[in-house]
Design a protein around this motif. Sequence first.
Motif, PDB file in Angstrom:
ATOM      1  N   MET A 120      -6.952  -3.228 -10.461  1.00 21.50           N
ATOM      2  CA  MET A 120      -7.319  -2.098 -10.196  1.00 21.50           C
ATOM      3  C   MET A 120      -6.203  -1.782  -8.498  1.00 21.50           C
ATOM      4  SD  MET A 120     -10.136  -0.421  -8.700  1.00 21.50           S
ATOM      5  CE  MET A 120     -11.303  -2.095  -9.230  1.00 21.50           C
ATOM      6  N   VAL A 121      -6.999  -0.185  -8.852  1.00 20.29           N
ATOM      7  CA  VAL A 121      -5.164   0.543  -7.902  1.00 20.29           C
ATOM      8  C   VAL A 121      -5.363  -0.060  -6.624  1.00 20.29           C
ATOM      9  CG1 VAL A 121      -4.422   2.913  -7.211  1.00 20.29           C
ATOM     10  CG2 VAL A 121      -4.941   2.026 -10.077  1.00 20.29           C
ATOM     11  N   GLN A 122      -4.931   0.203  -6.003  1.00 20.99           N
ATOM     12  CA  GLN A 122      -5.066  -0.357  -3.677  1.00 20.99           C
ATOM     13  C   GLN A 122      -5.375   1.466  -3.546  1.00 20.99           C
ATOM     14  OE1 GLN A 122      -6.795  -0.280  -1.281  1.00 20.99           O
ATOM     15  NE2 GLN A 122      -7.024  -2.796  -1.859  1.00 20.99           N
ATOM     16  N   LEU A 123      -6.053   1.876  -2.874  1.00 24.65           N
ATOM     17  CA  LEU A 123      -6.239   3.078  -2.680  1.00 24.65           C
ATOM     18  C   LEU A 123      -5.805   3.198  -0.919  1.00 24.65           C
ATOM     19  CD1 LEU A 123      -8.316   5.273  -5.277  1.00 24.65           C
ATOM     20  CD2 LEU A 123      -5.719   5.129  -5.185  1.00 24.65           C
ATOM     21  N   GLU A 124      -5.920   1.762  -0.424  1.00 24.57           N
ATOM     22  CA  GLU A 124      -6.409   1.611   1.245  1.00 24.57           C
ATOM     23  C   GLU A 124      -4.844   1.495   1.497  1.00 24.57           C
ATOM     24  OE1 GLU A 124      -9.004   2.604   2.872  1.00 24.57           O
ATOM     25  OE2 GLU A 124     -10.428   3.232   0.637  1.00 24.57           O
ATOM     26  N   CYS A 125      -4.692   2.874   2.757  1.00 23.66           N
ATOM     27  CA  CYS A 125      -3.168   2.507   2.773  1.00 23.66           C
ATOM     28  C   CYS A 125      -3.592   2.987   4.414  1.00 23.66           C
ATOM     29  CB  CYS A 125      -2.328   2.853   2.615  1.00 23.66           C
ATOM     30  SG  CYS A 125      -0.559   2.894   2.751  1.00 23.66           S
ATOM     31  N   GLU A 175       0.044   2.431  -1.615  1.00 27.03           N
ATOM     32  CA  GLU A 175       1.136   1.971  -0.272  1.00 27.03           C
ATOM     33  C   GLU A 175       2.453   2.176  -0.336  1.00 27.03           C
ATOM     34  OE1 GLU A 175       2.282  -1.385   3.034  1.00 27.03           O
ATOM     35  OE2 GLU A 175       0.284  -1.920   1.885  1.00 27.03           O
ATOM     36  N   ASP A 176       2.712   1.878  -2.513  1.00 32.54           N
ATOM     37  CA  ASP A 176       3.712   2.087  -3.049  1.00 32.54           C
ATOM     38  C   ASP A 176       5.109   3.548  -3.051  1.00 32.54           C
ATOM     39  OD1 ASP A 176       5.861   1.576  -5.437  1.00 32.54           O
ATOM     40  OD2 ASP A 176       4.472   1.455  -6.261  1.00 32.54           O
ATOM     41  N   LEU A 177       3.363   4.178  -3.367  1.00 32.00           N
ATOM     42  CA  LEU A 177       3.866   5.536  -3.861  1.00 32.00           C
ATOM     43  C   LEU A 177       4.763   6.279  -1.980  1.00 32.00           C
ATOM     44  CD1 LEU A 177       1.106   7.415  -5.440  1.00 32.00           C
ATOM     45  CD2 LEU A 177       3.259   6.472  -5.766  1.00 32.00           C
ATOM     46  N   TYR A 178       3.974   5.580  -0.958  1.00 35.68           N
ATOM     47  CA  TYR A 178       4.110   5.853   0.510  1.00 35.68           C
ATOM     48  C   TYR A 178       5.789   5.430   0.674  1.00 35.68           C
ATOM     49  CZ  TYR A 178       0.530   8.120   2.714  1.00 35.68           C
ATOM     50  OH  TYR A 178      -0.407   8.523   3.819  1.00 35.68           O
ATOM     51  N   GLN A 179       5.953   4.325   0.113  1.00 38.07           N
ATOM     52  CA  GLN A 179       7.060   3.752   0.614  1.00 38.07           C
ATOM     53  C   GLN A 179       8.040   4.272  -0.077  1.00 38.07           C
ATOM     54  OE1 GLN A 179       6.204  -0.796  -0.391  1.00 38.07           O
ATOM     55  NE2 GLN A 179       5.687  -1.483   0.947  1.00 38.07           N
ATOM     56  N   ARG A 180       7.776   4.653  -1.055  1.00 34.80           N
ATOM     57  CA  ARG A 180       9.149   5.316  -2.400  1.00 34.80           C
ATOM     58  C   ARG A 180       9.560   6.534  -1.844  1.00 34.80           C
ATOM     59  NH1 ARG A 180       8.510   5.957  -7.123  1.00 34.80           N
ATOM     60  NH2 ARG A 180       5.561   5.057  -7.591  1.00 34.80           N
ATOM     61  N   TRP A 181       7.947   7.177  -1.181  1.00 41.04           N
ATOM     62  CA  TRP A 181       8.819   9.050  -1.518  1.00 41.04           C
ATOM     63  C   TRP A 181       7.864   9.267   0.082  1.00 41.04           C
ATOM     64  CZ3 TRP A 181       4.359  11.817  -2.832  1.00 41.04           C
ATOM     65  CH2 TRP A 181       3.883  11.179  -4.170  1.00 41.04           C
ATOM     66  N   GLY A 182       7.172   8.732  -0.263  1.00 41.07           N
ATOM     67  CA  GLY A 182       6.219   9.264   1.004  1.00 41.07           C
ATOM     68  C   GLY A 182       6.332   9.034   2.714  1.00 41.07           C
ATOM     69  N   TRP A 183       6.793   7.704   3.170  1.00 38.78           N
ATOM     70  CA  TRP A 183       7.265   7.754   4.299  1.00 38.78           C
ATOM     71  C   TRP A 183       8.385   8.203   4.507  1.00 38.78           C
ATOM     72  CZ3 TRP A 183       4.807   2.943   4.150  1.00 38.78           C
ATOM     73  CH2 TRP A 183       3.484   2.476   4.428  1.00 38.78           C
TER      74      TRP A 183
END
Length: 311
Positions: free
Chosen positions: A1-6, A124-132
């Motif tokens: 299940m993909v975690q979409l809360e962050c 959160e993985d997307l945020y860590q790699r290129w969002g933030w």
Amino acid sequence: MVQLECRMYENTYPEPEDVVMVQVKDIQEMGAYVQLLEYNNIHGMIMLSELSRRRIRSVNKLLRVGRQEVCLVVRVDKEKGYIDLSKRRVTPEDLQRMEEKWNKSRAVHSIMRHVAETVEVDLEDLYQRWGWPLYRRFGHAYDGFRQILVDPSISNDLEITEKEKEELMKNIQRKLTPTVMRFRADIEVYCFRFEGIDAVKEALLLGESEGTDESPVKVKLVKPPLYVVTTNCLDKTQGIDILQRAVEKIKTKILEKNGKFTMKEEPRAISDRDDRLLSRLMDELEERNREVSGDEESEEEIIIEEEVEEE
């Protein structure tokens, strides 16, 4: 299940003096319990003494469950997870800045969630790699997305897969395509000297000269001495800046001619409703002028008739 809360930002907690957007969850005698929307709904509290600068007769008149409020962070206890907030310390400038920041952050979060759901990767993985990283590089990821629209090669410096890049481009092209915004300032300009009319005209034309081909400045008379100065622009900051320079030129020139200048409404972005209200006001004023003109003609006819009778 993909975690979409962050959370939206890299820091897990806000810092004291930060301005944040919250949602009221419960109201008690001692204050209100809220959730910080930008920080994945962590809990905070607005004490009764921090609700308003005025005497509080009823908390329910100031806050409602479910409503969003802008608050200033007073204290953060990261170990216990306590966050004390204030509503009364928020300034009008804070509200304006927060409105813009919140709209940007919400747009970014929506795009990030959609990409995460589509490519089946935790948000959160997307945020860590290129969002933030985009937040750090451009001040806000929203501005980073806008730059990627202009120059897609920017994404080459990010830790982003081809599938993620493809979905990101689809989303920002659909959701962040620039729209033209309208801006307006309301001013009073007058000069009672012999050359007063020419002085006002010269000052207003000088203000209009501040416009560009993309963002022309126009001055429209509402009723003497009230004028509205307007322009269109894709960027809010730039649009307001253009009007501020135009208004400053008008002010400087009319004062130089020994006239008077008053700023009635500062340069600001306006909505369709604002345009409709202005148009309605101008129509009403025009109708009144017609009625007055008609009355004056009637009075003149009566006077002429009386003179004829006396003869």
